[in-house]
Design a protein around this motif. Structure first.
Motif, mmCIF file in Angstrom:
data_model
loop_
_atom_site.group_PDB
_atom_site.id
_atom_site.type_symbol
_atom_site.label_atom_id
_atom_site.label_comp_id
_atom_site.label_asym_id
_atom_site.label_seq_id
_atom_site.Cartn_x
_atom_site.Cartn_y
_atom_site.Cartn_z
ATOM 1 N N UNK A 322 0.837 -1.204 0.000
ATOM 2 C CA UNK A 322 0.000 0.000 0.000
ATOM 3 C C UNK A 322 0.871 1.254 0.000
ATOM 4 N N UNK A 323 1.969 1.226 0.765
ATOM 5 C CA UNK A 323 2.895 2.374 0.767
ATOM 6 C C UNK A 323 3.479 2.590 -0.632
ATOM 7 N N UNK A 324 3.769 1.483 -1.320
ATOM 8 C CA UNK A 324 4.273 1.602 -2.700
ATOM 9 C C UNK A 324 3.253 2.332 -3.563
ATOM 10 N N UNK A 328 3.864 5.746 -5.476
ATOM 11 C CA UNK A 328 3.603 5.742 -6.920
ATOM 12 C C UNK A 328 2.707 6.929 -7.281
ATOM 13 N N UNK A 329 1.692 7.139 -6.463
ATOM 14 C CA UNK A 329 0.755 8.245 -6.699
ATOM 15 C C UNK A 329 1.472 9.588 -6.612
ATOM 16 N N UNK A 330 2.369 9.717 -5.617
ATOM 17 C CA UNK A 330 3.138 10.968 -5.476
ATOM 18 C C UNK A 330 3.941 11.235 -6.745
ATOM 19 N N UNK A 331 4.527 10.175 -7.291
ATOM 20 C CA UNK A 331 5.361 10.370 -8.486
ATOM 21 C C UNK A 331 4.519 10.591 -9.727
ATOM 22 N N UNK A 332 3.399 9.870 -9.840
ATOM 23 C CA UNK A 332 2.579 9.959 -11.055
ATOM 24 C C UNK A 332 1.846 11.293 -11.129
ATOM 25 N N UNK A 333 1.530 11.887 -9.969
ATOM 26 C CA UNK A 333 0.836 13.191 -9.952
ATOM 27 C C UNK A 333 -0.374 13.182 -10.891
ATOM 28 N N UNK A 334 -1.248 12.217 -10.675
ATOM 29 C CA UNK A 334 -2.440 12.132 -11.522
ATOM 30 C C UNK A 334 -3.391 13.274 -11.188
ATOM 31 N N UNK A 339 -11.344 5.968 -6.224
ATOM 32 C CA UNK A 339 -10.826 4.829 -5.455
ATOM 33 C C UNK A 339 -11.983 3.976 -4.940
ATOM 34 N N UNK A 340 -11.790 2.662 -4.980
ATOM 35 C CA UNK A 340 -12.776 1.729 -4.447
ATOM 36 C C UNK A 340 -12.082 0.857 -3.408
ATOM 37 N N UNK A 341 -12.854 0.472 -2.405
ATOM 38 C CA UNK A 341 -12.355 -0.569 -1.505
ATOM 39 C C UNK A 341 -12.710 -1.898 -2.163
ATOM 40 N N UNK A 342 -11.755 -2.827 -2.198
ATOM 41 C CA UNK A 342 -12.023 -4.104 -2.858
ATOM 42 C C UNK A 342 -13.234 -4.782 -2.223
ATOM 43 N N UNK A 343 -14.139 -5.263 -3.077
ATOM 44 C CA UNK A 343 -15.210 -6.112 -2.566
ATOM 45 C C UNK A 343 -15.367 -7.284 -3.522
ATOM 46 N N UNK A 344 -15.532 -8.480 -2.986
ATOM 47 C CA UNK A 344 -15.581 -9.658 -3.857
ATOM 48 C C UNK A 344 -16.819 -9.642 -4.749
ATOM 49 N N UNK A 345 -16.651 -10.126 -5.951
ATOM 50 C CA UNK A 345 -17.765 -10.242 -6.896
ATOM 51 C C UNK A 345 -17.960 -11.721 -7.151
ATOM 52 N N UNK A 364 -9.268 2.373 6.473
ATOM 53 C CA UNK A 364 -8.166 3.271 6.839
ATOM 54 C C UNK A 364 -7.293 3.567 5.616
ATOM 55 N N UNK A 365 -7.033 2.549 4.799
ATOM 56 C CA UNK A 365 -6.204 2.770 3.599
ATOM 57 C C UNK A 365 -6.950 3.644 2.584
ATOM 58 N N UNK A 366 -8.244 3.438 2.489
ATOM 59 C CA UNK A 366 -9.041 4.256 1.577
ATOM 60 C C UNK A 366 -8.917 5.739 1.975
ATOM 61 N N UNK A 367 -9.061 6.000 3.280
ATOM 62 C CA UNK A 367 -8.995 7.394 3.756
ATOM 63 C C UNK A 367 -7.607 7.982 3.480
ATOM 64 N N UNK A 368 -6.549 7.190 3.737
ATOM 65 C CA UNK A 368 -5.190 7.700 3.481
ATOM 66 C C UNK A 368 -4.984 7.965 1.998
ATOM 67 N N UNK A 369 -5.470 7.052 1.172
ATOM 68 C CA UNK A 369 -5.311 7.211 -0.277
ATOM 69 C C UNK A 369 -6.027 8.475 -0.754
ATOM 70 N N UNK A 370 -7.280 8.640 -0.314
ATOM 71 C CA UNK A 370 -8.064 9.785 -0.789
ATOM 72 C C UNK A 370 -7.462 11.104 -0.307
ATOM 73 N N UNK A 371 -6.896 11.086 0.896
ATOM 74 C CA UNK A 371 -6.273 12.301 1.416
ATOM 75 C C UNK A 371 -5.074 12.679 0.529
ATOM 76 N N UNK A 372 -4.262 11.670 0.182
ATOM 77 C CA UNK A 372 -3.085 11.926 -0.647
ATOM 78 C C UNK A 372 -3.521 12.425 -2.034
#
Ligand code: SF4
Length: 452
Positions: A322-324, A328-334, A339-345, A364-372
Motif C-alpha cells: 500500500x505504501x508503494x 507511486x501516486x506521489x510520483x505519477x501526480x495524476x 478509489x474503491x475498496x475491494x469487494x468480492x464479486x 483506513x487505507x481508503x482514507x489515506x489514499x483519498x487524502x493523498x
C-alpha cells in the motif's frame, strides 16, 4: 394536422415503454440503442413507470452493490407497473433475478440487443405509424444534447482477477472503424460538441478483427486505436478517450493530443501502483514501466490530464504494498483519481486469493489514499489560477453556469464554476479566466474579449 390524420391518431393506442438504465456508460449506450430501435418502431418512451405498458430495466452486475441496486429497481418497476423485462449484465445470471422477482416477464443478457427487442415485441407488439417513425439520425440519447458516448467495442480479452465482465459480456468484439466513424459524424452533424470514446479496453480496439480496413470520407483507416483517434480528430469537436491501457502503442496518440486534434486527456484505470498487487490482479500492461511512460507523455504534452481509478484492500495487500501505491501516486501526480475498496464479486478469480484485508484496514487505507489524492488534486488545480480556458457549459444558472474544461469528463471529474455571468446556455462554449480553485473544482469568470 388534417382531420383524417387526427382521427387516425386518436383511434390507435401507441405502445409505451418505460425504461430504467443502470450501470456504466457502456450500459448507457446499450440503453440508447434499445431506445433508438423502439422509437424507430413507433413505440413511445413513457416518462413514468405508471404511464408505461411495460418497463425495461437495463441492469448492472459489476459489483455486489450494483446487483442490489438492480434488484431494487426491478422490484420498484414491478410494484409501480407490474410488467417488466430485464436486460443487461445481471441478465447473464437470470436465476439471481427470478428467485427474487419471479413475476418478471423475461430476462435477456448483456449485448443481446436483438433478444431484448424480440422480448418487447412478444409482450407489447409494435404498431406501425409513419408519424412515429421519425427518429433523428443520431438516434435517441440519454445524455444532454452537447455530448455523447461512442462505444467502439464490446467485451474484453483480459482476465483481471477481480472482474467478471469477460464472463458477462464475452470476448472483445470491435465495431468496424467505418461504422464507428459514420456514427461519430452523425453525432457531430447533430450538434454534439464532445464525443467520449468508451469500451472495456480502448487500446485493444480492432485486435479481434485483425485491424480491418474501412473507408470513411474517401480515406482508408484501420480498425485500430491510433487510426480512430486520427480520424475522429478531423471532426473539429472534443474527442475524449476513456479506458486506455498504458501499452507502448498508446504513445502514438500523444502528439495528436499536443496538437489538440484529440483532447489531452487519458482515462487509464491503473488500479494499483505495486507490481506485486498488479500481478495478482492480472492487470493488462502490469509489467510496463508506467511512471517512465507518464514522464515521457508529459514531456511531449505538458498539459495532459490523467485520470484513473484504484482499488485498495485487494486480497493480500500488505502495508508495504500500500505504501508503494502512495509513493507511486506521489510520483505519477495524476490529476483525477477515483478509489474503491475491494469487494468480492461472485464468480471472480480473486475470491480464491488468500489473506483478505479486514474491512477496518480497507477503510483506513481508503482514507489515506483519498487524502493523498486530494492533496495532489488541490495543488494541480491551484496552478491553473489566472489561466484563460475555453469551457463547455453543462448547466446554465441565473448568475453563472457549471461548465467543463478539456480536463474534465462529465459525471466523473470536477467542473469549472462560472460566477457572476448570466445568459449562458447549456451546450455553449465560453472563454473564462480561472479565479480560484478548491480540491476538485475550478472557479472562473468570463474572460475579457481579446484585444483587437
Ligand atoms: S480490462 Fe480487466 S477490469 Fe476491465 S473489463 Fe477487462 S477484465 Fe474487466
Amino acid at each position: 394536422m388534417p382531420p383524417a390524420d387526427r382521427r387516425h391518431r386518436a383511434s390507435r393506442h401507441v405502445p409505451k415503454v418505460g425504461f430504467a438504465s443502470l450501470g456504466c456508460p457502456k450500459a448507457l449506450v446499450d440503453s440508447e440503442r434499445i431506445l433508438t430501435t423502439l422509437r424507430a418502431e413507433g413505440y413511445e418512451i413513457a416518462a413514468t413507470y405508471e404511464q408505461a405498458d411495460l418497463v425495461v430495466v437495463n441492469t448492472c452486475g459489476f459489483i455486489d452493490a450494483a446487483v442490489d441496486e438492480s434488484l431494487e429497481t426491478i422490484g420498484e418497476a414491478l410494484q409501480r407497473n407490474g410488467r417488466v423485462i430485464v436486460t443487461g449484465c445481471l441478465g447473464a445470471r437470470p436465476e439471481r433475478i427470478l428467485e427474487r422477482h419471479p413475476r418478471v416477464l423475461q430476462v435477456t443478457g448483456p449485448q443481446s440487443h436483438a433478444e431484448v427487442i424480440a422480448a418487447i415485441h412478444a409482450h407489447l407488439p409494435p404498431q406501425h405509424d409513419p408519424f412515429l417513425d421519425l427518429v433523428p439520425p443520431q438516434g435517441i440519447r440519454l445524455t444532454p444534447r452537447h455530448y455523447a458516448y461512442l462505444k467502439i467495442s464490446e467485451g474484453c480479452n483480459n482476465s483481471c482477477s477481480f472482474c467478471i465482465i469477460p464472463a458477462l459480456r464475452g470476448r472483445l468484439s470491435s465495431r468496424r472503424i467505418d461504422e464507428v466513424l459514420r456514427e461519430a459524424e452523425r453525432l457531430a452533424t447533430a450538434g454534439v460538441k464532445e464525443i467520449l470514446v468508451i469500451s472495456q479496453d480502448t487500446s485493444a480496439y480492432g485486435a479481434d478483427i485483425h485491424y480491418a480496413r474501412g473507408t470513411w470520407r474517401d480515406a482508408q483507416y484501420r480498425t485500430r486505436f491510433i487510426d480512430l483517434a486520427r480520424a475522429l480528430g478531423t471532426l473539429g469537436i472534443w474527442i475524449r478517450l476513456h479506458y486506455v491501457y498504458p501499452y507502448p502503442h498508446v504513445d502514438e496518440v500523444i502528439p495528436l493530443m499536443a496538437e489538440r486534434r484529440v483532447l489531452p486527456y487519458l482515462d487509464i484505470p491503473f488500479q494499483h501502483g505495486s507490481p506485486t498487487v498488479l500481478k495478482r490482479m492480472r492487470r493488462p500492461a502490469h509489467a510496463e514501466d508506467v511512471l517512465t511512460r507518464i514522464r515521457g507523455w508529459r514531456r511531449q504534452c505538458p498539459d495532459l490530464t490523467l485520470r484513473s481509478t484504484f482499488i485498495v484492500g485487494f486480497p493480500g495487500e500488505t502495508e508495504a504494498e500500500f505504501e508503494t501505491l502512495l509513493q507511486w501516486l506521489d510520483e505519477a501526480q495524476l490529476d483525477r483519481v477515483g478509489c474503491f475498496k475491494y469487494s468480492p464479486v461472485e464468480g471472480a478469480a480473486a475470491n480464491a486469493l488468500a489473506d483478505p484485508v479486514p474491512a477496518e484496514v480497507q477503510e483506513e487505507r481508503y482514507a489515506r489514499f483519498m487524502e493523498r489524492a486530494a492533496g495532489i488534486s488541490t495543488q494541480r488545480l491551484q496552478r491553473r489560477i489566472g489561466e484563460r480556458l475555453r469551457v463547455l457549459v453543462d448547466t446554465a444558472q441565473e448568475h453563472g453556469a457549471v461548465a467543463r474544461s478539456e480536463a474534465d469528463a462529465p459525471e466523473i471529474d470536477g467542473v469549472v464554476r462560472i460566477e457572476g455571468a448570466g445568459g449562458l446556455r447549456a451546450g455553449e462554449w465560453a472563454d473564462v479566466t480561472i479565479t480560484a480553485s478548491d480540491v476538485y473544482d475550478l472557479h472562473a469568470r468570463l474572460a475579457d474579449a481579446p484585444a483587437q
